[in-house]
Design an enzyme around this catalytic site. Structure first.
Site, short mmCIF file in Angstrom:
data_model
loop_
_atom_site.label_atom_id
_atom_site.label_comp_id
_atom_site.label_asym_id
_atom_site.label_seq_id
_atom_site.Cartn_x
_atom_site.Cartn_y
_atom_site.Cartn_z
N ARG A 78 52.49 52.06 45.48
CA ARG A 78 51.89 53.05 46.38
C ARG A 78 52.62 54.39 46.33
NH1 ARG A 78 50.65 50.46 52.18
NH2 ARG A 78 52.28 49.00 51.66
N TYR A 82 51.20 58.17 45.85
CA TYR A 82 51.42 59.26 46.81
C TYR A 82 52.01 60.49 46.12
CZ TYR A 82 50.85 55.54 50.30
OH TYR A 82 50.37 54.49 51.05
N TYR A 104 42.08 60.79 56.53
CA TYR A 104 41.48 60.10 57.67
C TYR A 104 42.50 59.87 58.79
CZ TYR A 104 43.42 55.44 56.55
OH TYR A 104 44.25 54.36 56.33
C1 LIG Z 1 48.07 54.37 56.09
S1 LIG Z 1 47.86 54.07 57.78
C2 LIG Z 1 46.84 55.44 58.20
C3 LIG Z 1 46.91 55.82 59.65
C4 LIG Z 1 46.06 57.03 59.99
N1 LIG Z 1 46.58 58.23 59.36
C5 LIG Z 1 45.96 57.25 61.49
O1 LIG Z 1 46.26 58.36 61.94
O2 LIG Z 1 45.56 56.34 62.22
C6 LIG Z 1 46.82 52.67 57.76
C7 LIG Z 1 46.95 51.86 59.02
O3 LIG Z 1 46.29 52.54 60.09
C8 LIG Z 1 45.69 51.58 60.94
N2 LIG Z 1 44.24 51.70 60.81
C9 LIG Z 1 43.51 52.18 59.79
N3 LIG Z 1 42.19 52.09 60.06
C10 LIG Z 1 42.10 51.52 61.28
C11 LIG Z 1 41.03 51.16 62.13
N4 LIG Z 1 39.75 51.35 61.79
N5 LIG Z 1 41.31 50.59 63.33
C12 LIG Z 1 42.59 50.38 63.72
N6 LIG Z 1 43.64 50.71 62.97
C13 LIG Z 1 43.40 51.27 61.78
C14 LIG Z 1 46.10 50.20 60.42
O4 LIG Z 1 47.32 49.82 61.07
C15 LIG Z 1 46.30 50.51 58.97
O5 LIG Z 1 47.07 49.52 58.32
#
Ligand SMILES: C[S@@+](CC[C@H](N)C(=O)[O-])C[C@H]1O[C@@H](n2cnc3c(N)ncnc32)[C@H](O)[C@@H]1O
Length: 270
Positions: A78, A82, A104
């Site tokens: 990863r 990045y 996102y």
């Molecule tokens: C790389 S991080 C990105 C976080 C993102 N930038 C944010 O502000 O929420 C990915 C993590 O965000 C959380 N995540 C991503 N999509 C989600 C969703 N639809 N519902 C809840 N948590 C989510 C999960 O913990 C996932 O493993």
């Protein structure tokens, strides 16, 4: 990994500018007015969104949009992906143009590329800033009716939580991110979440009873669809379906008694 300014690029940069915006979780609805304006005005838009509807909407706002998804590949570490994304962003900014990067959720929460691209652009003397948006945690508070002020709130990346023995207070709310990809250092399609969840459950049962309820949460991108909320006893966590989009909520144990001496000092009533 840190990098110094790129001294090989000598062109004047009167127009170079970088704005990193978040698109939140609700498809299109989480885009702030400021983020939308940046997307519309940019000379070049780069994005890492996941949801094709949102990417399509951004394309409508600005047809220059290009996705950074191609930097991911099965088995690729990863961190390599990045770093390539950061290089890609900076290459566009150094072409003396206004670049808007859309990520996102909140663009600065668990999102290395946005912070690092801003840091390196600023080292080059290029104006660069971030526009916040709703993160998964923001949606979680709303959907699950949790106020982080009530018992305090601790938030950790799940693999980091295990590897570094993060110290936490079980009488305070615990939120664990990336719980469905514990131990996934390279991109692995169809990653098996169960071994990591078993290690996590083992650690948590040293602090909480086996039947302590824990919630696997996934925010919904659509108004018409509810979030995915699965609450199970802690011991059942390894059997609970989880994906790369799952965040785990561990509610607090009962409050420990208030310290009367501290209260007396705070109120002046001994
Ligand atoms: C790389 S991080 C990105 C976080 C993102 N930038 C944010 O502000 O929420 C990915 C993590 O965000 C959380 N995540 C991503 N999509 C989600 C969703 N639809 N519902 C809840 N948590 C989510 C999960 O913990 C996932 O493993």
């Amino acid at each position: 990994m840190t990098q110094e300014p790129d001294s090989s690029v000598q062109m004047p940069r009167e127009n170079a500018q970088l704005v990193v915006v978040g698109t939140g979780y609700r498809a299109v609805g989480d885009l702030t007015i400021e983020a939308k304006a940046s997307l519309e005005q940019a000379d070049k838009v780069l994005c890492l969104i996941g949801d094709p509807l949102v990417t399509q909407h951004i394309q409508h706002l600005n047809p220059t949009v290009e996705t950074l998804d191609g930097h991911y590949a099965p088995g690729k570490p990863r961190q390599v992906s990045y770093e390539e994304m950061v290089q890609h962003i900076l290459a566009e900014v150094r072409r003396d143009q206004f670049v808007c990067v859309a990520l996102y959720g909140h663009p600065g929460v668990f999102a290395y590329a946005g912070h690092e691209a801003i840091r390196r652009a600023q080292l080059d003397g290029i104006p660069a800033r971030m526009v916040p948006a709703s993160s998964a945690e923001d949606w979680l508070f709303a959907d699950l009716g949790i106020d982080p002020a009530t018992h305090g709130c601790q938030s950790f990346e799940a693999t980091d939580f295990l590897l570094h023995h993060r110290v936490f207070d079980p009488t305070s709310l615990l939120i664990l991110w990336q719980v469905g990809v514990i131990g996934m250092f390279d991109r692995v399609p169809d990653f098996d979440a169960r071994p990591g969840a078993a290690v996590l459950a083992e650690l948590l049962t040293m602090h909480y009873p086996d039947d302590h309820p824990v919630t696997a949460y996934e925010a919904s991108p659509y108004v018409a669809a509810p979030p995915r909320v699965t609450t199970v006893p802690l011991a059942k966590l390894p059997d609970t379906p989880m994906s790369a989009a799952t965040t785990l909520v561990v509610p607090p144990l009962p409050e420990r008694p208030m310290d009367r001496d501290v209260l007396a000092r705070l109120t002046g009533r001994a």
